[in-house]
Scaffold this motif. Structure first.
Motif, mmCIF file in Angstrom:
data_model
loop_
_atom_site.group_PDB
_atom_site.id
_atom_site.type_symbol
_atom_site.label_atom_id
_atom_site.label_comp_id
_atom_site.label_asym_id
_atom_site.label_seq_id
_atom_site.Cartn_x
_atom_site.Cartn_y
_atom_site.Cartn_z
ATOM 1 N N UNK A 22 8.163 -1.337 -4.192
ATOM 2 C CA UNK A 22 6.608 -1.502 -4.182
ATOM 3 C C UNK A 22 6.017 -0.015 -3.172
ATOM 4 N N UNK A 23 5.339 0.402 -3.589
ATOM 5 C CA UNK A 23 4.727 1.498 -2.288
ATOM 6 C C UNK A 23 4.445 0.989 -1.262
ATOM 7 N N UNK A 24 4.895 0.840 0.387
ATOM 8 C CA UNK A 24 3.846 0.140 1.880
ATOM 9 C C UNK A 24 3.094 1.080 2.144
ATOM 10 N N UNK A 25 3.315 2.113 1.653
ATOM 11 C CA UNK A 25 2.942 3.049 3.049
ATOM 12 C C UNK A 25 2.903 4.735 2.744
ATOM 13 N N UNK A 26 2.256 5.393 2.796
ATOM 14 C CA UNK A 26 1.561 6.777 2.367
ATOM 15 C C UNK A 26 0.612 7.397 3.044
ATOM 16 N N UNK A 40 -2.700 10.367 -10.627
ATOM 17 C CA UNK A 40 -3.690 9.271 -9.328
ATOM 18 C C UNK A 40 -4.290 9.650 -8.224
ATOM 19 N N UNK A 41 -4.101 10.439 -7.661
ATOM 20 C CA UNK A 41 -4.638 11.654 -6.563
ATOM 21 C C UNK A 41 -4.719 13.016 -7.230
ATOM 22 N N UNK A 42 -6.370 13.662 -7.437
ATOM 23 C CA UNK A 42 -6.560 15.084 -8.720
ATOM 24 C C UNK A 42 -6.917 15.400 -7.102
ATOM 25 N N UNK A 43 -6.712 17.113 -7.168
ATOM 26 C CA UNK A 43 -7.327 17.351 -5.871
ATOM 27 C C UNK A 43 -7.860 17.043 -5.016
ATOM 28 N N UNK A 44 -7.330 16.539 -4.626
ATOM 29 C CA UNK A 44 -8.027 15.606 -3.073
ATOM 30 C C UNK A 44 -8.240 16.901 -2.103
ATOM 31 N N UNK A 45 -9.177 16.833 -1.981
ATOM 32 C CA UNK A 45 -9.128 17.416 -0.560
ATOM 33 C C UNK A 45 -8.873 17.425 0.955
ATOM 34 N N UNK A 46 -8.153 17.877 1.783
ATOM 35 C CA UNK A 46 -7.950 17.592 2.976
ATOM 36 C C UNK A 46 -8.546 17.802 4.515
ATOM 37 N N UNK A 47 -9.165 17.463 4.581
ATOM 38 C CA UNK A 47 -9.953 18.510 5.309
ATOM 39 C C UNK A 47 -8.336 19.043 6.840
ATOM 40 N N UNK A 48 -9.509 20.122 7.667
ATOM 41 C CA UNK A 48 -7.809 20.410 8.464
ATOM 42 C C UNK A 48 -7.803 20.088 9.388
ATOM 43 N N UNK A 49 -6.415 19.544 9.817
ATOM 44 C CA UNK A 49 -5.810 18.724 10.679
ATOM 45 C C UNK A 49 -6.359 17.556 10.665
ATOM 46 N N UNK A 50 -6.717 16.915 9.533
ATOM 47 C CA UNK A 50 -6.934 15.464 9.316
ATOM 48 C C UNK A 50 -5.361 14.807 9.011
ATOM 49 N N UNK A 51 -5.513 13.075 8.872
ATOM 50 C CA UNK A 51 -4.449 12.570 8.679
ATOM 51 C C UNK A 51 -5.479 11.083 7.830
ATOM 52 N N UNK A 52 -4.461 11.192 6.588
ATOM 53 C CA UNK A 52 -4.910 10.542 5.610
ATOM 54 C C UNK A 52 -4.197 8.978 5.388
ATOM 55 N N UNK A 53 -3.978 8.237 5.403
ATOM 56 C CA UNK A 53 -3.499 6.332 4.499
ATOM 57 C C UNK A 53 -4.221 6.852 2.574
ATOM 58 N N UNK A 54 -3.331 6.998 2.329
ATOM 59 C CA UNK A 54 -3.391 6.684 0.699
ATOM 60 C C UNK A 54 -3.760 5.419 0.240
ATOM 61 N N UNK A 55 -4.116 4.615 -0.196
ATOM 62 C CA UNK A 55 -4.945 3.306 0.102
ATOM 63 C C UNK A 55 -3.942 2.187 -1.373
ATOM 64 N N UNK A 56 -2.854 2.412 -1.590
ATOM 65 C CA UNK A 56 -2.623 2.573 -2.494
ATOM 66 C C UNK A 56 -1.072 1.265 -1.903
ATOM 67 N N UNK A 57 -1.327 0.217 -1.085
ATOM 68 C CA UNK A 57 -0.312 -0.586 -1.013
ATOM 69 C C UNK A 57 0.361 -1.222 -1.830
ATOM 70 N N UNK A 58 1.673 -1.443 -2.072
ATOM 71 C CA UNK A 58 1.965 -2.327 -2.988
ATOM 72 C C UNK A 58 1.939 -1.874 -4.480
ATOM 73 N N UNK A 59 1.759 -0.737 -4.658
ATOM 74 C CA UNK A 59 1.805 -0.032 -6.153
ATOM 75 C C UNK A 59 3.280 -0.311 -6.884
ATOM 76 N N UNK A 60 4.305 -0.834 -7.406
ATOM 77 C CA UNK A 60 4.769 -0.789 -8.285
ATOM 78 C C UNK A 60 5.587 0.528 -8.782
ATOM 79 N N UNK A 61 7.216 0.993 -7.985
ATOM 80 C CA UNK A 61 7.972 1.826 -9.158
ATOM 81 C C UNK A 61 9.233 0.381 -9.812
#
Length: 216
Positions: A141-145, A170-191
C-alpha cells in the motif's frame, strides 16, 4: 510496545544557513512517524523562507516563504524517519520571527521489521522509479507521497502507478507552485506483485518522499 508520542522540536527556527540545525536523529531499532508540522511567522513586515531537510539532502520544505503573521501546516502525512536518519531545519530572512512545532510518534522496530519502506529522491525529466517493484511477490500500500518544489518557478509533475504505460498515469502535468510542498492524496492505493510507481518533473529540482507498507 505501544507507540510513544514525541515532540521533536518546538521553538524558533534557527538562522543557521544551508547546513541547517540538526533537530532529530533516528534511534536504533525505532521508526519515527511524522504526524504534524506547523510553522508561524510572527513578523509584521518580514517574510522568512523556511527549509526542512531529511538526511541533509531531501527537502520536505524547500524555501517556502511565509507572509507576515502567516501560519502554515505542512502536509507530511506519516513520512517516516528510520534509524540514523536525520532532520535539519533553518530559515532565511530575519532571525527569530518564524516558529515551528513538529510532532511525531516513535514505534518499536525498524521500518523493515514493521513492513514499511521509504524512498527519497529527486525527480528528473526522463522519469525515475519512485517506488521500485518489490524483489518478491508482495503487495504494498502507498501510505504517503509528499512532493516538494525547491525552485523559484512552477514545475510540471507526472506520476504513473503500476508501470510506465500512459494508461497508468494518475497525475498528469500537475503544476507545482514555486517552493511548495504537497501531499498526493492517494493513501492506501494498492501495488500488486511486480508493479512500481514512476515519476518525472521538467527539471531536477523536485524532491519526493514516499512510504509503502507490505500487506497480505
Amino acid at each position: 510496545m505501544p507507540d510513544t508520542a514525541v515532540k521533536i522540536y518546538a521553538n524558533s527556527i534557527p538562522f543557521t544557513g544551508p547546513a541547517g540545525t540538526l533537530i532529530y536523529t533516528g534511534k536504533a531499532n525505532t521508526t519515527c512517524i511524522l504526524k504534524s508540522i506547523v510553522i508561524c511567522n510572527t513578523g509584521s513586515t518580514v517574510s522568512p523562507r523556511i527549509y526542512i531537510m531529511i538526511n541533509s539532502n531531501r527537502f520536505l520544505v524547500g524555501g517556502k516563504q511565509l507572509k507576515p503573521y502567516e501560519t502554515l501546516v505542512i502536509p507530511v502525512s506519516d513520512i517516516i524517519i528510520g534509524p540514523s536518519e536525520t532532520m535539519h531545519i533553518y530559515q532565511e530572512g530575519t532571525p527569530g520571527v518564524a516558529n515551528i512545532r513538529i510532532s511525531a510518534i516513535e514505534r518499536d522496530g525498524t521500518p523493515t521489521t514493521l513492513g514499511l519502506s521509504t524512498s527519497r529522491l529527486t525527480l528528473n525529466a526522463s522519469g525515475i522509479a519512485i517506488i521500485p517493484s518489490a524483489s518478491d511477490s508482495s503487495k504494498r500500500l502507498v501510505k504517503s507521497l509528499v512532493i516538494c518544489n525547491t525552485d523559484s518557478v512552477v514545475r510540471t509533475i507526472n506520476i504513473r502507478f503500476g508501470g510506465t504505460g500512459a494508461n497508468l498515469t494518475l497525475i498528469s502535468n500537475y503544476k507545482l507552485a514555486p517552493y511548495d510542498t504537497i501531499l498526493i492524496p492517494f493513501t492506501d492505493i494498492l501495488l500488486t506483485s511486480g508493479e512500481f510507481v514512476e515519476g518525472s518533473a521538467d527539471s531536477s529540482v523536485v524532491s519526493v518522499h514516499v512510504v509503502t507498507q507490505v500487506v497480505t
